[in-house]
Design an enzyme around this catalytic site. Sequence first.
Site, PDB file in Angstrom:
ATOM      1  CE  LYS A  40      -4.311  -1.310   2.126  1.00 29.62           C
ATOM      2  NZ  LYS A  40      -5.125  -0.944   3.176  1.00 29.62           N
ATOM      3  N   GLY A  87      -2.907   2.614  13.563  1.00 36.36           N
ATOM      4  CA  GLY A  87      -2.370   1.896  12.724  1.00 36.36           C
ATOM      5  C   GLY A  87      -2.973   2.703  11.082  1.00 36.36           C
ATOM      6  N   GLY A  88      -2.686   1.991  10.145  1.00 36.63           N
ATOM      7  CA  GLY A  88      -3.027   2.609   8.991  1.00 36.63           C
ATOM      8  C   GLY A  88      -4.855   2.703   9.053  1.00 36.63           C
ATOM      9  CG  ASP A  94      -8.763   1.469   3.574  1.00 33.77           C
ATOM     10  OD1 ASP A  94      -9.518   0.534   2.929  1.00 33.77           O
ATOM     11  OD2 ASP A  94      -7.647   1.304   3.871  1.00 33.77           O
ATOM     12  NE  ARG A 140       0.289  -2.858  21.757  1.00 29.05           N
ATOM     13  CZ  ARG A 140       0.626  -3.981  21.294  1.00 29.05           C
ATOM     14  NH1 ARG A 140       0.350  -5.165  21.734  1.00 29.05           N
ATOM     15  NH2 ARG A 140       1.127  -4.069  19.832  1.00 29.05           N
ATOM     16  N   GLY A 199      -6.559   2.270  18.367  1.00 29.84           N
ATOM     17  CA  GLY A 199      -5.743   2.182  17.530  1.00 29.84           C
ATOM     18  C   GLY A 199      -5.049   3.358  16.976  1.00 29.84           C
ATOM     19  CG  LEU A 206       0.899   8.360  24.568  1.00 28.57           C
ATOM     20  CD1 LEU A 206      -0.405   8.689  24.310  1.00 28.57           C
ATOM     21  CD2 LEU A 206       1.202   8.720  25.891  1.00 28.57           C
TER      22      LEU A 206
HETATM   23  P1  ATR Z   1      -3.707  -1.482  10.305  1.00 33.65           P
HETATM   24  O1  ATR Z   1      -2.929  -1.001   9.000  1.00 33.65           O
HETATM   25  O2  ATR Z   1      -4.710  -2.574   9.838  1.00 33.65           O
HETATM   26  O3  ATR Z   1      -4.369  -0.606  11.345  1.00 33.65           O
HETATM   27  P2  ATR Z   1      -1.287  -1.792  12.195  1.00 33.65           P
HETATM   28  O4  ATR Z   1      -0.689  -0.618  11.547  1.00 33.65           O
HETATM   29  O5  ATR Z   1      -0.452  -3.240  12.365  1.00 33.65           O
HETATM   30  O6  ATR Z   1      -2.407  -2.384  11.113  1.00 33.65           O
HETATM   31  O7  ATR Z   1      -2.077  -1.633  13.672  1.00 33.65           O
HETATM   32  C1  ATR Z   1      -2.691  -2.386  14.357  1.00 33.65           C
HETATM   33  C2  ATR Z   1      -3.109  -1.617  15.492  1.00 33.65           C
HETATM   34  O8  ATR Z   1      -3.799  -2.666  16.595  1.00 33.65           O
HETATM   35  C3  ATR Z   1      -2.198  -0.754  16.330  1.00 33.65           C
HETATM   36  O9  ATR Z   1      -2.806   0.411  16.776  1.00 33.65           O
HETATM   37  C4  ATR Z   1      -1.703  -1.612  17.554  1.00 33.65           C
HETATM   38  O10 ATR Z   1      -1.284  -0.959  18.578  1.00 33.65           O
HETATM   39  P3  ATR Z   1       0.401  -0.712  18.726  1.00 33.65           P
HETATM   40  O11 ATR Z   1       0.575   0.696  17.929  1.00 33.65           O
HETATM   41  O12 ATR Z   1       0.396  -0.517  20.178  1.00 33.65           O
HETATM   42  O13 ATR Z   1       1.235  -1.848  18.267  1.00 33.65           O
HETATM   43  C5  ATR Z   1      -2.746  -2.332  17.837  1.00 33.65           C
HETATM   44  N1  ATR Z   1      -2.853  -3.563  18.511  1.00 33.65           N
HETATM   45  C6  ATR Z   1      -2.478  -4.738  18.047  1.00 33.65           C
HETATM   46  N2  ATR Z   1      -2.442  -5.662  19.048  1.00 33.65           N
HETATM   47  C7  ATR Z   1      -2.600  -5.110  20.045  1.00 33.65           C
HETATM   48  C8  ATR Z   1      -2.749  -5.562  21.589  1.00 33.65           C
HETATM   49  N3  ATR Z   1      -2.584  -6.838  21.813  1.00 33.65           N
HETATM   50  N4  ATR Z   1      -3.132  -4.587  22.386  1.00 33.65           N
HETATM   51  C9  ATR Z   1      -3.366  -3.414  22.110  1.00 33.65           C
HETATM   52  N5  ATR Z   1      -3.367  -2.965  20.758  1.00 33.65           N
HETATM   53  C10 ATR Z   1      -2.825  -4.034  19.874  1.00 33.65           C
END
Ligand code: ATR
Length: 278
Positions: free
Chosen positions: A66, A130-131, A102, A153, A128, A155
């Site tokens: 992506k 992430g992307g 998205d 998680r 969250g 910050l």
């Molecule tokens: P996407 O692009 O699908 O959003 P990603 O960039 O891998 O995927 O993001 C995953 C999200 O899930 C992140 O916010 C991640 O938190 P971190 O930035 O702290 O890693 C969150 N996430 C995944 N597993 C987690 C867990 N066990 N507890 C809390 N947050 C979790």
Amino acid sequence: MTTRCFVIGHPIAHSRSPLIHGTWIAEHGLDGSYERIDVAPDALERFIAALRDGAFAGGNVTVPHKEAVLPLLDRLSETARAMGAVNTIWREGGRLHGDNTDAAGFLGHLDASLPGWDRQAQTALLLGAGGAARAIAHGLKQRGLGRIILANRNLERAQDLARLLGPPVTAAAWQERDQLAAEADLIVNTTSLGMKGQPPLELDLAAMKPGTIVDDIVYVPLKTALLEAAERRGARTVDGLGMLLHQAVPGFARWFGVTPIVTPALRAVLEADIGSAR
Ligand code: ATR
């Protein structure tokens, strides 16, 4: 001539996009195909060159391409630039265009499920950073929500994203999420928590305001523990399957020149597939 489309990723076997586009191709009686193609990172440039040469009309891009695909395209939509990520490509006038659908998919599903939801929604809590959070926060900001909080998680990751997107997006510590849930009009799980094989998302909804919307972008299972808990507390719930369906609409419209509709029948096709995978 058959209009050929694709979804590329690595791995790609899990993608449900062929089921969505295949259903629409059949529904509209089009001479088209939508193929799942595994493209390893070192083969991406070669694949895009073949697309440029006319092998395909366009397609979807998923993990891990992506971001990597951006410099290989000629024109990016404003959203794709803001996301730093592309999930939809099409050829137009000899140029390759990239967009990110998205945010539109997320909002499209919310609009279809709860028409007028944004008239009263002021505060959104996103779990969250992430992307997916980036796309959804961007979409909510464009909709004019007054307060968009990212609790993550990690910050620092939330702070970086909040800085990138600008006000009214702010970051919060993961431990603050229960308290923030009580202030939110819209709560969205953008993490992978709650997905089949992952731990559930722990979120205390006891102090939630009446009428709060709880939206989980996870769709396997369709009804996550979060949605079940939210339903028990009387929240308005929205599941993740609709976002997947709605984000597919703009691409299909570009490739085939027909704007498809997300119908209950299409949803049922996907629900059956998800059910059989459980
Ligand atoms: P996407 O692009 O699908 O959003 P990603 O960039 O891998 O995927 O993001 C995953 C999200 O899930 C992140 O916010 C991640 O938190 P971190 O930035 O702290 O890693 C969150 N996430 C995944 N597993 C987690 C867990 N066990 N507890 C809390 N947050 C979790």
